[in-house]
Structure formats: structure tokens, C-alpha cells
Design an enzyme around this catalytic site. Structure first.
Site, PDB file in Angstrom:
ATOM      1  N   ARG A  32      -5.400  22.343 -10.565  1.00 54.78           N
ATOM      2  CA  ARG A  32      -4.049  21.199 -11.096  1.00 54.78           C
ATOM      3  C   ARG A  32      -3.016  20.898 -10.120  1.00 54.78           C
ATOM      4  NH1 ARG A  32      -4.780  23.862 -16.860  1.00 54.78           N
ATOM      5  NH2 ARG A  32      -5.927  22.384 -17.958  1.00 54.78           N
ATOM      6  N   LYS A  54      -0.921   8.715  -1.406  1.00 54.60           N
ATOM      7  CA  LYS A  54      -2.779   8.572  -2.231  1.00 54.60           C
ATOM      8  C   LYS A  54      -3.722   9.402  -1.198  1.00 54.60           C
ATOM      9  CE  LYS A  54      -3.387   3.832  -2.643  1.00 54.60           C
ATOM     10  NZ  LYS A  54      -3.342   2.469  -2.231  1.00 54.60           N
ATOM     11  N   GLU A  96      -4.204  -0.933  11.598  1.00 52.07           N
ATOM     12  CA  GLU A  96      -2.949  -0.659   9.802  1.00 52.07           C
ATOM     13  C   GLU A  96      -1.016  -1.120  10.697  1.00 52.07           C
ATOM     14  OE1 GLU A  96      -3.519  -0.558   7.379  1.00 52.07           O
ATOM     15  OE2 GLU A  96      -5.146   0.587   6.953  1.00 52.07           O
ATOM     16  N   LYS A 138       6.975   1.754   4.999  1.00 52.18           N
ATOM     17  CA  LYS A 138       6.274   2.072   3.826  1.00 52.18           C
ATOM     18  C   LYS A 138       6.480   3.411   3.361  1.00 52.18           C
ATOM     19  CE  LYS A 138       1.745   4.432   2.975  1.00 52.18           C
ATOM     20  NZ  LYS A 138       0.118   4.300   3.214  1.00 52.18           N
ATOM     21  N   GLU A 148       1.786   2.382  -7.629  1.00 53.29           N
ATOM     22  CA  GLU A 148       1.490   0.796  -7.092  1.00 53.29           C
ATOM     23  C   GLU A 148       1.261   0.161  -7.739  1.00 53.29           C
ATOM     24  OE1 GLU A 148      -2.015  -0.120  -4.010  1.00 53.29           O
ATOM     25  OE2 GLU A 148      -3.447   0.228  -5.576  1.00 53.29           O
ATOM     26  N   ARG A 152       3.359  -2.010  -4.584  1.00 56.33           N
ATOM     27  CA  ARG A 152       3.760  -1.348  -2.882  1.00 56.33           C
ATOM     28  C   ARG A 152       1.317  -1.792  -2.784  1.00 56.33           C
ATOM     29  NH1 ARG A 152       1.282   5.334  -2.822  1.00 56.33           N
ATOM     30  NH2 ARG A 152       0.728   5.364  -1.168  1.00 56.33           N
ATOM     31  N   ASN A 156      -2.344  -3.043   0.806  1.00 55.32           N
ATOM     32  CA  ASN A 156      -2.891  -2.937   0.455  1.00 55.32           C
ATOM     33  C   ASN A 156      -3.712  -4.763   1.126  1.00 55.32           C
ATOM     34  OD1 ASN A 156      -4.435  -0.971  -0.374  1.00 55.32           O
ATOM     35  ND2 ASN A 156      -3.985  -1.464  -2.640  1.00 55.32           N
ATOM     36  N   HIS A 159      -7.023  -5.451   3.152  1.00 52.94           N
ATOM     37  CA  HIS A 159      -8.364  -4.303   2.534  1.00 52.94           C
ATOM     38  C   HIS A 159      -9.080  -4.520   1.287  1.00 52.94           C
ATOM     39  CE1 HIS A 159      -5.125  -2.071   4.981  1.00 52.94           C
ATOM     40  NE2 HIS A 159      -5.769  -0.750   4.186  1.00 52.94           N
ATOM     41  N   HIS A 163     -12.156  -3.698   2.444  1.00 48.24           N
ATOM     42  CA  HIS A 163     -13.383  -2.821   1.696  1.00 48.24           C
ATOM     43  C   HIS A 163     -14.645  -2.581   1.579  1.00 48.24           C
ATOM     44  CE1 HIS A 163      -9.466   0.406   0.436  1.00 48.24           C
ATOM     45  NE2 HIS A 163      -9.637   0.197   2.178  1.00 48.24           N
ATOM     46  N   HIS A 175     -12.700   2.024   9.685  1.00 52.34           N
ATOM     47  CA  HIS A 175     -11.056   1.292   7.927  1.00 52.34           C
ATOM     48  C   HIS A 175     -10.205   0.193   9.296  1.00 52.34           C
ATOM     49  CE1 HIS A 175      -8.909   0.537   5.475  1.00 52.34           C
ATOM     50  NE2 HIS A 175      -7.920   1.246   6.157  1.00 52.34           N
TER      51      HIS A 175
END
Length: 275
Positions: A32, A54, A96, A138, A148, A152, A156, A159, A163, A175
Site C-alpha cells: 500500500r 503521476k 515535452e 511543472k 489534476e 494541471r 496535457n 497529449h 496518446h 512519446h
């Protein structure tokens, strides 16, 4: 478990974005949650994936659909690692950084354009400036919106389409290149909905088009891309939503929202115009 690691275990993520994401996800789920640190070794992971907490893994349904928010104890960046990278992977990470600057810092966007060749020649002073500014932007965004829920999502930009392209390529396209193509499409969407001027778009297209191969968009059917973007994490009730650029360094914000619904016909037109 065979090593009998307890909850005092420290996971060290030494590598690029995939290593960092996988190690962070393991750390988030093992017993956990145990601590981890990021030691990024690629430009992509230095400017983006190692910062913000993330972590996740891809599956057959899409990009990063399994994961967690798990902040590392620290991120240790040593640009000497970049001497082992090919120019292809330097560009992969640089795209990026460009995405961050195109949404938050127009001066740094111009700085990258002006120093592009020096970046590929591994000029340490220039790289340090690019990496530190990317991380600063960032990190500040993450402090304001870690999970997010709002701002935030700006990170993206590019993306949603990117993606989809990654998945359709079987994750064979890098990417950064996928995001670069996504930036072109999503900036064109902003023009079509009246948020971005043609002049600004032309500057973006000439910059990104000099780095990625725009013709690669022809490798993917428009209908397939439209289908895949429905799985994007910003989508709501099957409705596609995008970050809309207003200017270089500025995105549209309406009633506290940073992502906006866009009709499929507009997305289709943007994709068609770039083919």
C-alpha cells in the site's frame, strides 16, 4: 516479497520515463505504498515525467490508464547522463519541454528555437536552463493542482491526440514525436474554434514541423484517432475535450475550466488539414 522487503523499503527509479513510471507505480502499490526517488537519465524524464508524482503503466486500452499519484521523496537530475543519448531521444525530450513552454512561457519557447542546434550539441548551460525552467513550471502547477482537477490538465496539451497516435502505432512511435504531432493538431483545433490566430499557428507549425515529420499523421486513419481520443482521461461522457491555445504561453480559461468540449467534426477537420 521473496527479498522480504518491508514498508521501510526505498525504491530507486534509475532510468527514463518508463522506468520512473513503473518504479513509482510499484512503490505506490507495494504494501500500500513505500517511498521512492527519481533519478532520471533522459531529457524526457528530466523535464517532465520524473516531476509531479503521476506514475502508471500502459495497457491494451490506452496510455497510462493504470496508475497512481505518488510523489517521490526527491528527484536527482544529472545532465551528464544525456551524453549517452542519441539525438533522436534528445529531440524526444525536447518536445515535452516545448509543450510546457508553448503553454506557459513564450520567451522560453523562443529560446529553444534560437538554441536548437546548441541543444543537440549538448550545451550544458542551455540544457540546464531548459530543464530547470521546465521543472519550475511543472512543479508550481503540481503544487496548485496535484490531482489534476483543473490547471494541471494544461500539461496535457498535445497529449489527447498524441496518446491516440502512440496507441495506434503500437507504442512504436516515440512519446515526444507523438506529442509534437498532437500539438500541431490541437493548435489547429484552437484556430478552427476561433481561439488562436493563423499567424501564431504558422509559427508553431514551422517550429514543430522542423522537428517532427508531419506526414506521419497520414499513417493513421482519422476514424481510428477519433475513436481513441474517447478514452482520453479528460473526456466526459464520451465527449472529447481539449486544452485550447490562445497564444504562445497562454491557454484559454473559461469559468474556471482549462479543458473545453470540441465537436468531432472540428477534430476531423483539423486532422484533415494536416494530412
Amino acid at each position: 516479497f521473496k527479498l522480504k522487503c518491508g514498508r521501510d523499503t526505498l525504491v530507486v527509479a534509475l532510468g527514463g520515463g518508463v522506468v520512473g513510471d513503473t518504479a513509482g507505480y510499484v512503490a505506490a502499490t507495494y504494501m500500500r505504498g513505500v517511498s521512492f526517488v527519481q533519478v532520471p537519465t533522459t531529457l524526457l524524464s528530466m523535464v517532465d515525467s520524473s516531476v509531479g508524482g503521476k506514475v502508471g503503466v500502459d495497457n491494451k486500452f490506452g496510455k497510462n490508464l493504470l496508475g497512481a499519484f505518488n510523489q517521490p521523496l526527491g528527484v536527482f537530475v544529472d545532465i551528464n547522463y544525456l551524453s549517452t543519448l542519441s539525438k533522436e531521444h534528445l529531440v524526444n525530450g525536447l518536445l515535452e519541454a516545448i509543450k510546457i513552454f508553448i503553454t506557459y512561457d513564450a520567451k522560453m519557447f523562443d529560446y529553444v528555437i534560437e538554441n536548437y542546434e546548441n541543444i543537440l550539441d549538448l550545451d550544458k548551460i542551455i540544457l540546464e536552463k531548459i530543464i530547470s525552467r521546465s521543472v519550475e513550471i511543472k512543479a508550481n502547477v503540481v503544487v496548485r493542482d496535484e490531482k489534476e482537477k483543473g490547471e494541471r490538465s494544461i500539461l496535457n496539451f498535445g497529449h489527447t491526440i498524441g496518446h491516440a497516435i502512440e496507441k495506434l502505432s503500437g507504442y512504436k512511435i516515440l512519446h515526444g514525436e507523438a506529442v509534437g504531432l498532437g500539438i500541431l493538431v490541437e493548435a489547429r483545433i484552437a484556430v478552427l474554434v476561433g481561439k488562436l490566430t493563423e499567424n501564431i499557428y504558422s509559427k508553431i507549425k514551422s517550429t514543430i514541423g522542423g522537428i517532427v515529420k508531419i506526414e506521419r499523421l497520414k499513417d493513421y486513419k482519422i476514424e481510428d484517432i477519433l475513436r481513441e481520443i474517447k478514452l482520453d482521461k479528460k473526456s466526459v461522457a464520451g465527449e472529447s475535450r481539449f486544452v485550447l491555445l490562445k497564444n504562445i504561453g497562454v491557454v484559454c480559461k473559461q469559468h474556471g475550466h482549462y479543458v473545453h468540449s470540441v465537436d468531432d467534426a472540428i477534430v476531423k477537420k483539423a486532422l484533415t488539414l494536416l494530412r
